[in-house]
Design a protein around this motif. Structure first.
Motif, PDB file in Angstrom:
ATOM      1  N   ALA A   1       0.873  -1.187   0.000  1.00  0.00           N
ATOM      2  CA  ALA A   1       0.000   0.000   0.000  1.00  0.00           C
ATOM      3  C   ALA A   1       0.908   1.235   0.000  1.00  0.00           C
ATOM      4  N   VAL A   2       0.693   2.088  -0.984  1.00  0.00           N
ATOM      5  CA  VAL A   2       1.526   3.290  -1.115  1.00  0.00           C
ATOM      6  C   VAL A   2       0.632   4.515  -0.962  1.00  0.00           C
ATOM      7  N   ILE A   3       1.031   5.410  -0.072  1.00  0.00           N
ATOM      8  CA  ILE A   3       0.293   6.670   0.055  1.00  0.00           C
ATOM      9  C   ILE A   3       0.879   7.627  -0.975  1.00  0.00           C
ATOM     10  N   VAL A   4       0.056   7.948  -1.965  1.00  0.00           N
ATOM     11  CA  VAL A   4       0.537   8.731  -3.111  1.00  0.00           C
ATOM     12  C   VAL A   4      -0.096  10.121  -3.084  1.00  0.00           C
ATOM     13  N   ALA A   5       0.747  11.136  -3.248  1.00  0.00           N
ATOM     14  CA  ALA A   5       0.248  12.513  -3.319  1.00  0.00           C
ATOM     15  C   ALA A   5       0.075  12.913  -4.777  1.00  0.00           C
ATOM     16  N   ALA A   6      -1.057  13.529  -5.079  1.00  0.00           N
ATOM     17  CA  ALA A   6      -1.289  13.997  -6.454  1.00  0.00           C
ATOM     18  C   ALA A   6      -2.069  15.297  -6.409  1.00  0.00           C
ATOM     19  N   LYS A   7      -1.905  16.091  -7.446  1.00  0.00           N
ATOM     20  CA  LYS A   7      -2.651  17.357  -7.533  1.00  0.00           C
ATOM     21  C   LYS A   7      -4.081  17.072  -7.962  1.00  0.00           C
ATOM     22  N   THR A   8      -5.007  17.770  -7.358  1.00  0.00           N
ATOM     23  CA  THR A   8      -6.411  17.461  -7.632  1.00  0.00           C
ATOM     24  C   THR A   8      -7.261  18.686  -7.898  1.00  0.00           C
ATOM     25  N   ASP A   9      -6.591  19.818  -8.152  1.00  0.00           N
ATOM     26  CA  ASP A   9      -7.383  21.026  -8.409  1.00  0.00           C
ATOM     27  C   ASP A   9      -7.446  21.298  -9.907  1.00  0.00           C
ATOM     28  N   PRO A  10      -8.647  21.239 -10.468  1.00  0.00           N
ATOM     29  CA  PRO A  10      -8.740  21.513 -11.902  1.00  0.00           C
ATOM     30  C   PRO A  10      -8.258  22.927 -12.240  1.00  0.00           C
ATOM     31  N   ASP A  11      -8.315  23.867 -11.247  1.00  0.00           N
ATOM     32  CA  ASP A  11      -7.867  25.246 -11.516  1.00  0.00           C
ATOM     33  C   ASP A  11      -6.367  25.426 -11.298  1.00  0.00           C
ATOM     34  N   ASN A  12      -5.704  24.317 -10.961  1.00  0.00           N
ATOM     35  CA  ASN A  12      -4.241  24.308 -10.882  1.00  0.00           C
ATOM     36  C   ASN A  12      -3.617  25.031  -9.697  1.00  0.00           C
ATOM     37  N   ASN A  13      -4.312  25.116  -8.583  1.00  0.00           N
ATOM     38  CA  ASN A  13      -3.663  25.603  -7.364  1.00  0.00           C
ATOM     39  C   ASN A  13      -2.581  24.576  -7.001  1.00  0.00           C
ATOM     40  N   PRO A  14      -1.296  24.990  -6.969  1.00  0.00           N
ATOM     41  CA  PRO A  14      -0.212  24.008  -6.792  1.00  0.00           C
ATOM     42  C   PRO A  14      -0.234  23.308  -5.433  1.00  0.00           C
ATOM     43  N   HIS A  15      -0.949  23.886  -4.460  1.00  0.00           N
ATOM     44  CA  HIS A  15      -0.981  23.262  -3.135  1.00  0.00           C
ATOM     45  C   HIS A  15      -2.233  22.414  -2.913  1.00  0.00           C
TER      46      HIS A  15
ATOM     47  N   MET B   1      -3.672  19.305  -3.117  1.00  0.00           N
ATOM     48  CA  MET B   1      -3.282  17.910  -3.352  1.00  0.00           C
ATOM     49  C   MET B   1      -4.175  16.991  -2.538  1.00  0.00           C
ATOM     50  N   THR B   2      -4.209  15.736  -2.976  1.00  0.00           N
ATOM     51  CA  THR B   2      -4.964  14.724  -2.239  1.00  0.00           C
ATOM     52  C   THR B   2      -4.063  13.512  -2.056  1.00  0.00           C
ATOM     53  N   LEU B   3      -4.250  12.826  -0.926  1.00  0.00           N
ATOM     54  CA  LEU B   3      -3.477  11.603  -0.672  1.00  0.00           C
ATOM     55  C   LEU B   3      -4.350  10.389  -0.990  1.00  0.00           C
ATOM     56  N   PHE B   4      -3.796   9.453  -1.752  1.00  0.00           N
ATOM     57  CA  PHE B   4      -4.521   8.247  -2.146  1.00  0.00           C
ATOM     58  C   PHE B   4      -3.782   7.012  -1.637  1.00  0.00           C
ATOM     59  N   ILE B   5      -4.561   6.027  -1.223  1.00  0.00           N
ATOM     60  CA  ILE B   5      -3.945   4.746  -0.845  1.00  0.00           C
ATOM     61  C   ILE B   5      -3.991   3.860  -2.087  1.00  0.00           C
ATOM     62  N   VAL B   6      -2.831   3.683  -2.705  1.00  0.00           N
ATOM     63  CA  VAL B   6      -2.762   2.867  -3.919  1.00  0.00           C
ATOM     64  C   VAL B   6      -2.273   1.479  -3.517  1.00  0.00           C
ATOM     65  N   GLU B   7      -3.037   0.465  -3.912  1.00  0.00           N
ATOM     66  CA  GLU B   7      -2.718  -0.894  -3.452  1.00  0.00           C
ATOM     67  C   GLU B   7      -2.114  -1.746  -4.553  1.00  0.00           C
ATOM     68  N   ARG B   8      -1.266  -2.679  -4.115  1.00  0.00           N
ATOM     69  CA  ARG B   8      -0.683  -3.663  -5.036  1.00  0.00           C
ATOM     70  C   ARG B   8      -1.797  -4.285  -5.871  1.00  0.00           C
ATOM     71  N   GLY B   9      -1.585  -4.400  -7.143  1.00  0.00           N
ATOM     72  CA  GLY B   9      -2.556  -5.090  -7.999  1.00  0.00           C
ATOM     73  C   GLY B   9      -3.582  -4.170  -8.640  1.00  0.00           C
ATOM     74  N   MET B  10      -3.639  -2.905  -8.225  1.00  0.00           N
ATOM     75  CA  MET B  10      -4.602  -2.006  -8.880  1.00  0.00           C
ATOM     76  C   MET B  10      -4.181  -1.829 -10.341  1.00  0.00           C
ATOM     77  N   GLU B  11      -5.144  -1.915 -11.225  1.00  0.00           N
ATOM     78  CA  GLU B  11      -4.819  -1.830 -12.652  1.00  0.00           C
ATOM     79  C   GLU B  11      -4.206  -0.470 -12.996  1.00  0.00           C
ATOM     80  N   GLY B  12      -3.094  -0.493 -13.738  1.00  0.00           N
ATOM     81  CA  GLY B  12      -2.438   0.755 -14.128  1.00  0.00           C
ATOM     82  C   GLY B  12      -1.344   1.187 -13.163  1.00  0.00           C
ATOM     83  N   PHE B  13      -1.227   0.501 -12.018  1.00  0.00           N
ATOM     84  CA  PHE B  13      -0.150   0.806 -11.057  1.00  0.00           C
ATOM     85  C   PHE B  13       1.025  -0.123 -11.355  1.00  0.00           C
TER      86      PHE B  13
END
Ligand SMILES: Cc1cc2nc3c(=O)[nH]c(=O)nc-3n(C[C@H](O)[C@H](O)[C@H](O)COP(=O)(O)OP(=O)(O)OC[C@H]3O[C@@H](n4cnc5c(N)ncnc54)[C@H](O)[C@@H]3O)c2cc1C
Length: 391
Positions: free
Chosen positions: A166-180, A182-194
């Motif tokens: 399980a990896v806690i991944v930070a990614a930008k989530t503002d469609p208006d592009n505020n650089p700060h 961000m959202t944290l996602f729990i990405v798990e082994r086996g998820m398609e595309g990871f």
């Protein structure tokens, strides 16, 4: 050195962990270093014996004792046993607390018991090829799509990157592009595309798998969003004081070991008819580093006490990180110099102390970034002059 205040229980815990390292970790380290990765089984073994994640509540399988000194013992013993690249603390105390700090009860129940047992290994992924110190420059993005999010981007230099379930991944989530934003996602082994990229070859810390991660249209269920969407940057910042304290304990313990190794060597080795320890230069070097170690140890122990009391500030943790990481590099460097040619040879422990140390002043925020944090604080308009403070 001033007295250190570990409880009897913590001293017993130290003895038990030292024995665990001697029997379960040390014998495998050379193989793991060659492989560039620790066997997953090591996490299971540590979990079985109660050494993996000691702090979570008993209902999640932990001891329920949040006293940071248990982790300090674990970190120190790993350094003294020369197995700092069995970096279980990253899993246990650097990433694990994200669940209780920001996650839901459901997420804690789903992940923590498996993390305590060593079945689920954790990592945190912030750094990208184009964004390390400047996290706001990251390019990974996620967009909401009905009952899930879609994550795209890549990360690099991720510790436990290969082993992690399980990896806690930070990614930008503002469609208006505020650089700060961000959202944290729990990405798990086996998820398609990871997908995982290379396990990167490094100068030191060789048994620690450090890898590239790729996310191509990964569907993340909303149940795997950690905390509130948009608050990821703030969450990452909140974890930094603890992260830097963890670092400081480890850098200092490694520096302590470099001093001990050097002390032993200079008493044995002779030049010009006398031990190296008889030269005033050797004595002064050892005295200088010994003094810095003892002073730093007192400060770090105070930081641990402040952390336990909920009073450790990000700035004070940055000071601990700055001083101890620089000292780890210095103690190893002085050690190599006093070992002479032997210090350059793999068969002498100080050689690996030197290569393992070099990352300390770079990761978890470089020394320059620590100085920015500290100077911002002490040069601020509302800085309180020392002689006007109430202690
Ligand atoms: C072994 C290893 C393990 C790691 N594990 C993880 C992990 O698990 N998860 C994760 O997300 N990341 C991890 N990292 C990444 C690490 O945190 C970054 O390497 C670090 O933050 C520095 O970022 P950078 O490498 O992009 O360097 P840059 O940001 O490019 O900086 C390079 C250098 O420039 C200087 N510099 C940068 N900014 C400033 C400034 N404002 N003022 C003055 N000088 C400056 C500093 O000297 C710095 O060292 C790991 C790295 C390594 C090597």
């Amino acid at each position: 050195m001033l007295p250190r205040n570990f409880t009897e229980e913590q001293t017993m815990f130290r003895d038990a962990y030292r024995k665990f390292l001697t029997s379960e970790i040390v014998p495998h380290m050379e193989r793991w270093r060659e492989a560039g990765i620790v066997d997953r089984e090591a996490f299971r073994r540590a979990g079985e014996q109660g050494f993996l994640m000691v702090w979570p509540e008993e209902k999640y399988g932990g001891m329920g004792d949040e006293d940071f000194r248990f982790e300090q013992v674990i970190i120190e013993e790993a350094a003294y046993a020369r197995v700092g690249d069995w970096y279980s603390t990253l899993h246990s105390r650097l990433v694990g607390p994200y669940f209780t700090r920001f996650g839901s009860e459901e997420q804690c129940e789903r992940f923590l018991p498996k993390c305590v047992s060593g079945e689920c290994i954790l990592a945190v992924a912030m750094t990208e090829p184009d964004a390390g110190s400047d996290l706001a420059g990251m390019r990974s993005t996620a967009r909401e799509a009905g009952d899930h999010w879609v994550l795209n981007g890549s990360k690099t230099y991720i510790s436990n990157g290969i082993n992690a379930d399980a990896v806690i991944v930070a990614a930008k989530t503002d469609p208006d592009n505020n650089p700060h934003h961000m959202t944290l996602f729990i990405v798990e082994r086996g998820m398609e595309g990871f997908e995982r990229g290379r396990n990167l070859k490094k100068m030191g810390m060789k048994a620690q798998d450090t890898a590239e991660l790729f996310f191509n249209d990964v569907r993340i269920p909303k149940a795997n969003v950690l905390g509130e969407p948009g608050k990821g940057f703030i969450y990452l910042m909140e974890g930094l004081a603890e992260e830097r304290l963890i670092g400081a304990c480890g850098y200092l313990a490694s520096a302590q070991l470099s001093w001990d190794l050097t002390y032993d060597y200079v008493r044995e080795r002779k030049a010009f008819g006398k031990p190296l320890a008889a030269f005033q230069n050797t004595q002064f070097k050892l005295a200088e580093v010994r003094t810095e170690l003892d002073i730093a140890q007192s400060y770090v122990d105070q930081c641990v006490a402040a952390f336990n009391a909920g009073q450790l500030t990000a700035v004070d943790a940055a000071k601990a990180k700055l001083v101890t990481s620089e000292l780890q590099v210095k103690a190893a460097d002085v050690g190599v110099q006093l070992h002479g040619g032997a210090g350059y040879m793999d068969e002498y422990a100080i050689s690996r102390q030197y290569t393992d140390a070099r990352i300390a002043t770079i990761y978890a925020g470089s020394s320059e970034v620590m100085k920015i944090i500290i100077s911002r604080d002490c040069l601020a308009d509302d800085y309180t002059p020392f002689n006007t403070r109430n202690f």
